[in-house]
Each structure stands twice: as structure tokens, then as C-alpha cells.
Design an enzyme around this catalytic site. Structure first.
Site, PDB file in Angstrom:
ATOM      1  N   ALA A 124       0.840  -1.208   0.000  1.00 47.85           N
ATOM      2  CA  ALA A 124       0.000   0.000   0.000  1.00 47.85           C
ATOM      3  C   ALA A 124       0.872   1.254   0.000  1.00 47.85           C
ATOM      4  O   ALA A 124       1.210   1.801   1.055  1.00 47.85           O
ATOM      5  CB  ALA A 124      -0.939  -0.027   1.204  1.00 47.85           C
ATOM      6  N   ARG A 243       9.684  -4.745 -10.247  1.00 46.98           N
ATOM      7  CA  ARG A 243       9.710  -4.466 -11.698  1.00 46.98           C
ATOM      8  C   ARG A 243      10.223  -5.673 -12.475  1.00 46.98           C
ATOM      9  O   ARG A 243       9.827  -5.884 -13.623  1.00 46.98           O
ATOM     10  CB  ARG A 243      10.541  -3.196 -11.956  1.00 46.98           C
ATOM     11  CG  ARG A 243       9.774  -1.972 -11.486  1.00 46.98           C
ATOM     12  CD  ARG A 243      10.582  -0.696 -11.371  1.00 46.98           C
ATOM     13  NE  ARG A 243       9.724   0.349 -10.787  1.00 46.98           N
ATOM     14  CZ  ARG A 243      10.158   1.504 -10.297  1.00 46.98           C
ATOM     15  NH1 ARG A 243      11.448   1.786 -10.295  1.00 46.98           N
ATOM     16  NH2 ARG A 243       9.297   2.383  -9.789  1.00 46.98           N
ATOM     17  N   GLU A 363       3.667  -0.486 -10.973  1.00 48.91           N
ATOM     18  CA  GLU A 363       5.051  -0.560 -10.470  1.00 48.91           C
ATOM     19  C   GLU A 363       5.970   0.420 -11.224  1.00 48.91           C
ATOM     20  O   GLU A 363       7.154   0.136 -11.451  1.00 48.91           O
ATOM     21  CB  GLU A 363       5.549  -1.999 -10.479  1.00 48.91           C
ATOM     22  CG  GLU A 363       4.603  -2.867  -9.673  1.00 48.91           C
ATOM     23  CD  GLU A 363       5.202  -4.107  -9.082  1.00 48.91           C
ATOM     24  OE1 GLU A 363       6.421  -4.137  -8.870  1.00 48.91           O
ATOM     25  OE2 GLU A 363       4.432  -5.033  -8.786  1.00 48.91           O
TER      26      GLU A 363
HETATM   27  N1  CAA Z   1      16.764   2.004  -4.055  1.00 48.07           N
HETATM   28  C1  CAA Z   1      17.165   2.626  -2.916  1.00 48.07           C
HETATM   29  N2  CAA Z   1      17.080   3.972  -2.737  1.00 48.07           N
HETATM   30  C2  CAA Z   1      16.572   4.690  -3.755  1.00 48.07           C
HETATM   31  C3  CAA Z   1      16.148   4.113  -4.954  1.00 48.07           C
HETATM   32  C4  CAA Z   1      16.271   2.696  -5.088  1.00 48.07           C
HETATM   33  N3  CAA Z   1      15.876   2.069  -6.202  1.00 48.07           N
HETATM   34  N4  CAA Z   1      15.689   5.075  -5.759  1.00 48.07           N
HETATM   35  C5  CAA Z   1      15.828   6.238  -5.112  1.00 48.07           C
HETATM   36  N5  CAA Z   1      16.368   5.996  -3.892  1.00 48.07           N
HETATM   37  C6  CAA Z   1      16.728   6.994  -2.877  1.00 48.07           C
HETATM   38  C7  CAA Z   1      17.648   8.051  -3.487  1.00 48.07           C
HETATM   39  O1  CAA Z   1      18.991   7.645  -3.445  1.00 48.07           O
HETATM   40  C8  CAA Z   1      17.381   9.258  -2.605  1.00 48.07           C
HETATM   41  O2  CAA Z   1      18.102   9.139  -1.404  1.00 48.07           O
HETATM   42  P1  CAA Z   1      19.145  10.308  -0.920  1.00 48.07           P
HETATM   43  O3  CAA Z   1      18.312  11.572  -0.882  1.00 48.07           O
HETATM   44  O4  CAA Z   1      19.614   9.852   0.426  1.00 48.07           O
HETATM   45  O5  CAA Z   1      20.184  10.373  -1.963  1.00 48.07           O
HETATM   46  C9  CAA Z   1      15.896   9.103  -2.241  1.00 48.07           C
HETATM   47  O6  CAA Z   1      15.564   7.712  -2.473  1.00 48.07           O
HETATM   48  C10 CAA Z   1      15.013   9.974  -3.096  1.00 48.07           C
HETATM   49  O7  CAA Z   1      15.279   9.654  -4.446  1.00 48.07           O
HETATM   50  P2  CAA Z   1      14.832  10.589  -5.657  1.00 48.07           P
HETATM   51  O8  CAA Z   1      15.245  11.986  -5.369  1.00 48.07           O
HETATM   52  O9  CAA Z   1      15.292   9.966  -6.934  1.00 48.07           O
HETATM   53  O10 CAA Z   1      13.233  10.503  -5.516  1.00 48.07           O
HETATM   54  P3  CAA Z   1      12.069  11.181  -6.334  1.00 48.07           P
HETATM   55  O11 CAA Z   1      11.091  11.716  -5.375  1.00 48.07           O
HETATM   56  O12 CAA Z   1      12.651  12.084  -7.377  1.00 48.07           O
HETATM   57  O13 CAA Z   1      11.355   9.922  -7.037  1.00 48.07           O
HETATM   58  C11 CAA Z   1      10.976   8.214  -8.681  1.00 48.07           C
HETATM   59  C12 CAA Z   1      11.997   9.037  -7.864  1.00 48.07           C
HETATM   60  C13 CAA Z   1      11.850   7.251  -9.482  1.00 48.07           C
HETATM   61  C14 CAA Z   1      10.168   9.080  -9.617  1.00 48.07           C
HETATM   62  C15 CAA Z   1      10.044   7.451  -7.690  1.00 48.07           C
HETATM   63  O14 CAA Z   1       9.134   8.310  -7.050  1.00 48.07           O
HETATM   64  C16 CAA Z   1       9.260   6.332  -8.377  1.00 48.07           C
HETATM   65  O15 CAA Z   1       9.796   5.257  -8.600  1.00 48.07           O
HETATM   66  N6  CAA Z   1       7.964   6.583  -8.692  1.00 48.07           N
HETATM   67  C17 CAA Z   1       7.089   5.530  -9.195  1.00 48.07           C
HETATM   68  C18 CAA Z   1       6.335   4.898  -8.078  1.00 48.07           C
HETATM   69  C19 CAA Z   1       5.856   3.513  -8.405  1.00 48.07           C
HETATM   70  O16 CAA Z   1       6.550   2.737  -9.049  1.00 48.07           O
HETATM   71  N7  CAA Z   1       4.679   3.178  -7.904  1.00 48.07           N
HETATM   72  C20 CAA Z   1       4.163   1.855  -8.072  1.00 48.07           C
HETATM   73  C21 CAA Z   1       3.131   1.588  -7.036  1.00 48.07           C
HETATM   74  S1  CAA Z   1       3.083  -0.052  -6.472  1.00 48.07           S
HETATM   75  C22 CAA Z   1       2.236  -0.936  -7.631  1.00 48.07           C
HETATM   76  O17 CAA Z   1       2.014  -0.510  -8.746  1.00 48.07           O
HETATM   77  C23 CAA Z   1       1.919  -2.308  -7.196  1.00 48.07           C
HETATM   78  C24 CAA Z   1       0.868  -3.010  -7.979  1.00 48.07           C
HETATM   79  O18 CAA Z   1      -0.282  -2.663  -8.002  1.00 48.07           O
HETATM   80  C25 CAA Z   1       1.232  -4.197  -8.746  1.00 48.07           C
END
Ligand code: CAA
Length: 381
Positions: A124, A243, A363
Site C-alpha cells: 500500500a 519491476r 510498479e
Molecule cells: N533504491 C534505494 N534507494 C533509492 C532508490 C532505489 N531504487 N531510488 C531512489 N532511492 C533513494 C535516493 O537515493 C534518494 O536518497 P538520498 O536523498 O539519500 O540520496 C531518495 O531515495 C530519493 O530519491 P529521488 O530523489 O530519486 O526521488 P524522487 O522523489 O525524485 O522519485 C521516482 C523518484 C523514481 C520518480 C520514484 O518516485 C518512483 O519510482 N515513482 C514511481 C512509483 C511507483 O513505481 N509506484 C508503483 C506503485 S506499487 C504498484 O504498482 C503495485 C501493484 O499494483 C502491482
């Protein structure tokens, strides 16, 4: 470099294929139409070690690797994409974060029944105003003695109509944005939690998608996963693995569409010969199988990277981006090869076409995968 499945992988793939054909396939069309959640399928999958494929056996799982996991999700998704995502969410979005971020007590209480398929999990994170921008979530968690009080709403939660356990993300400090998020493991019988109605969707219609609302929901501090402020990183790291599961699902859907397209093209006669004799159809099929193999290899590369203990965010995003868009193209061509019949509910290709579409969205949309990929090649390589 060796690109060959081990004997164990082949044995696993063949036994999952049998299970998929005998148990899952016969009801796939029916549950797509009715939206009925196949809980019995999940229980049986758990008995075969498929609910926590790469969770170590000591924690109730199958003790296998990521390639094994991709094979399982591909085989199940080939016959029923709803069942594929149900399993994928339980494995990679629920078991995985408890395995990697949970303490011994949480692994004992939560991970073992989830990995054995005795309990079903959901993840969630998404909210009405926080989808792609997951860090902007508004659900709150306020510390009160030895528990937190959670309030908020989550949407589009796969498995949530039937789940027993939820991984819930909420903010302990909204001003800190993504750095103020914490993750919790919440049994779904918590009196502060309510579920919405099953969402009727374009595809994967039996995957139990619904809304969750938390109203003064008390969650013990002992059920927080990791530390306060670590929730966003837990979500992101978890989605990297998720993913790979969705990439494997897209490969499975595309493989099924290709199989049906080849059979149909060999049977269907027009202008006095099977349509497979026409170069237009042959070129379609050649493109489909080539893209499909490329997608599977990208998926396995991401699995390999995760199995090596390497950071695999880039590989997972590439696999998800390519396979989801590939599945869209392959199912579209399979439908075209079927002509008017493919547009009817009598044939499976229309279901594959509808099911493939969501792999470009959940995702992390294709656009989000591109952001992740670009960030890695520009800033992190
Ligand atoms: N692993 C570990 N840490 C990570 C990471 C990863 N893969 N990606 C980012 N981080 C960390 C970064 O290093 C950063 O840390 P620091 O500040 O300490 O350096 C912190 O997280 C923030 O990172 P960003 O500044 O890159 O974050 P952002 O706010 O710009 O967002 C994004 C990045 C890639 C857009 C992210 O918000 C994202 O992936 N969005 C998509 C969300 C998603 O996939 N939702 C799916 C919902 S679940 C679902 O769909 C399930 C289902 O029904 C099947």
C-alpha cells in the site's frame, strides 16, 4: 558467459507449466469475466513453494533464485495474468521487504506465513494524489506511546480485497517529504482499516484491486519496518525487484499471444492457403519472437544482477520498460493476425491484449522507468 537454464530451472519451469495448464488455465477466462479473486490458486501455489520463491527455506520460502522467480511468473502469466500479478506482488512487494528490512521477530510472525502462501500480502504505497510521485504521499503516522496512529487513503492496491497483510507507507513528518516516510507491516484485520469495492478494470480483472482507508489505525512500533524516514528507500528498493516480476509477467503474456498467433496462422486459410504462408504474417511472427527473446534476456539479466547482490535498479527498469512495451506490440500483432475473430471474446488474444496494457503502468509507468534509466546513465555510472 553462459545463457542456459540449469537442470533445476528446467525442472521447476516444467512443473510450474503443468500446474499452470492444469489448475490455473481452465478458470482464467471465467475469472477475467467475473473478477472473482482466485484465492485457492494462491494457496496451492504456496504449497508448491511459489508464494516466496526466493525466500530462504528457513523463512518458509522456496529457497530458489531470481531466475527461478522470473520463470514462475512467466509461466503463470502465460495462462492467467491476474494470477501472475497476485503471485508477483506477494513475492516481490511483500515477502521481499520483510526479508531485507525486517527483524527476526517480523520474519517469524509475518514472512513465514506469507512465503508459505498461508497468508496473502499487498503493498500500500499509491494514493489518490501520489502515484508516480510516490514521495508526495499524505498518509500520516503519529507516534503515541508504543504505537503509531495511521490515517490516510491508498488506491489501486493489488490483492487488497483478499490480503491478510499489508505493507503500508505513511509519513511521520510531512515536511520532510520522502525523507519523512516510514514503512509498517499491518495485519488487515486491524479495526482501523477498511477496504473498498473490487475495481473493475480493463485487464487483470481478478487481481483484487481496491482502495484502503486508515482511520486512527493503531500499529505497534514493533511492526515498523526499518527506521522512521527509511520508508521511501524501502519502497524504491522493493519496487526494483517488483519491476523484474512485472517484466516476467509481460514476457509471459507476450509468449502466450505469440503461441496462439502461430497456431491460428497455421490453421486459418484464406486465398486457398494457411495465412502462415503469407510473408506479411511471417514478418509479424518474426518480429514478435525476436522482441520476445530480447525482453526475456533483459529480464534474466536483471535477475542475474540481483542474484549477484549487485544494485540492479537500472537493469530492472530497462527490463520493465522494454518488456511492457514489447508485450503491447506483440499482443496487438497477435490480435491482428486473428483478424475479426481476435476481437471477440471467443479467442484469448483480446484478453492478452487487455492484460498487457497494465504492465506499462503499474510498479512505475514507462515514463518513470525512463527517468530511472536516465538518472543511472547520466549521474550514477
Ligand atoms: N533504491 C534505494 N534507494 C533509492 C532508490 C532505489 N531504487 N531510488 C531512489 N532511492 C533513494 C535516493 O537515493 C534518494 O536518497 P538520498 O536523498 O539519500 O540520496 C531518495 O531515495 C530519493 O530519491 P529521488 O530523489 O530519486 O526521488 P524522487 O522523489 O525524485 O522519485 C521516482 C523518484 C523514481 C520518480 C520514484 O518516485 C518512483 O519510482 N515513482 C514511481 C512509483 C511507483 O513505481 N509506484 C508503483 C506503485 S506499487 C504498484 O504498482 C503495485 C501493484 O499494483 C502491482
Amino acid at each position: 558467459m553462459q545463457i542456459e537454464l540449469s537442470e533445476e530451472h528446467v525442472l521447476l519451469r516444467d512443473s510450474v507449466r503443468r500446474f499452470a495448464e492444469e489448475v490455473v488455465k481452465p478458470r482464467a477466462k471465467e475469472i477475467d469475466a467475473s473478477g472473482e479473486f482466485p484465492r485457492d490458486f494462491f494457496t496451492q501455489a504456496g504449497e508448491l513453494g511459489l508464494a516466496g520463491v526466493y525466500v530462504p527455506e528457513e523463512h518458509g520460502g522456496g529457497g530458489m533464485d531470481m531466475i527461478a522467480y522470473a520463470l514462475v511468473i512467466e509461466e503463470i502469466s502465460k495462462v492467467c495474468a491476474s494470477s501472475g500479478v497476485i503471485l508477483s506482488v506477494n513475492n516481490s512487494l511483500v515477502c521481499d521487504p520483510i526479508l531485507h528490512f525486517g527483524n527476526d521477530d517480523q520474519k517469524k510472525r509475518f514472512l513465514e506465513p506469507l512465503a508459505r502462501g498461508e497468508q496473502l500480502g499487498c503493498f500500500a504505497l499509491t494514493e489518490p494524489g501520489a502515484g508516480s510521485d510516490a514521495g508526495a504521499l499524505r498518509a500520516t503516522a503519529r507516534l503515541d506511546g508504543d504505537s503509531y496512529i495511521l490515517n490516510g487513503t491508498k488506491v489501486f492496491i493489488t490483492n487488497a480485497t483478499h490480503a491478510d497483510i499489508a505493507i503500508v507507507f505513511a509519513s511521520t513528518d510531512l515536511e520532510k517529504k520522502s525523507k519523512g516516510i516510514a514503512a509498517f507491516v499491518v495485519p488487515m484485520d486491524n479495526p482501523g482499516l477498511s477496504r473498498g469495492e473490487h475495481e473493475v478494470k480493463l485487464g487483470v480483472n481478478a487481481s483484487g484491486t481496491t482502495e484502503l482507508a486508515f482511520t486512527d489505525m493503531r500499529v505497534p512500533v514493533a511492526d515498523r519496518l526499518g527506521e522512521e524516514g527509511e520508508g521511501f528507500k524501502i519502497a524504491m528498493a522493493t519496487l526494483d525487484g517488483g519491476r523484474i516480476g512485472i517484466a516476467a509477467q509481460a514476457v509471459g503474456i507476450a509468449q502466450a499471444a505469440l503461441g496462439e498467433a502461430i497456431s491460428y496462422a497455421k490453421e486459418r486459410e484464406q486465398f486457398g492457403r494457411p495465412i502462415s504462408n503469407f510473408q506479411a504474417i511471417q514478418f509479424y511472427l518474426a518480429d514478435m519472437v525476436t522482441e520476445l527473446d530480447a525482453g526475456r534476456l533483459l529480464t534474466w539479466k536483471a535477475c542475474w544482477a540481483k542474484d549477484q547482490g549487485k544494485r540492479y535498479s537500472l537493469e530492472a527498469a530497462q527490463a520493465k520498460l522494454f518488456t511492457s512495451e514489447m508485450a503491447q506490440r506483440v499482443t496487438n500483432k497477435a490480435l491482428q493476425i486473428h483478424g475479426g475473430y481476435g476481437y471477440t471474446r471467443e479467442y484469448n488474444v483480446e484478453r492478452f491484449f487487455r492484460d498487457a496494457r497494465i504492465t506499462e503502468i503499474y510498479e512505475g509507468t514507462s515514463e518513470i522507468q525512463k527517468l530511472v534509466i536516465a538518472d543511472w546513465i547520466i549521474n550514477r555510472s
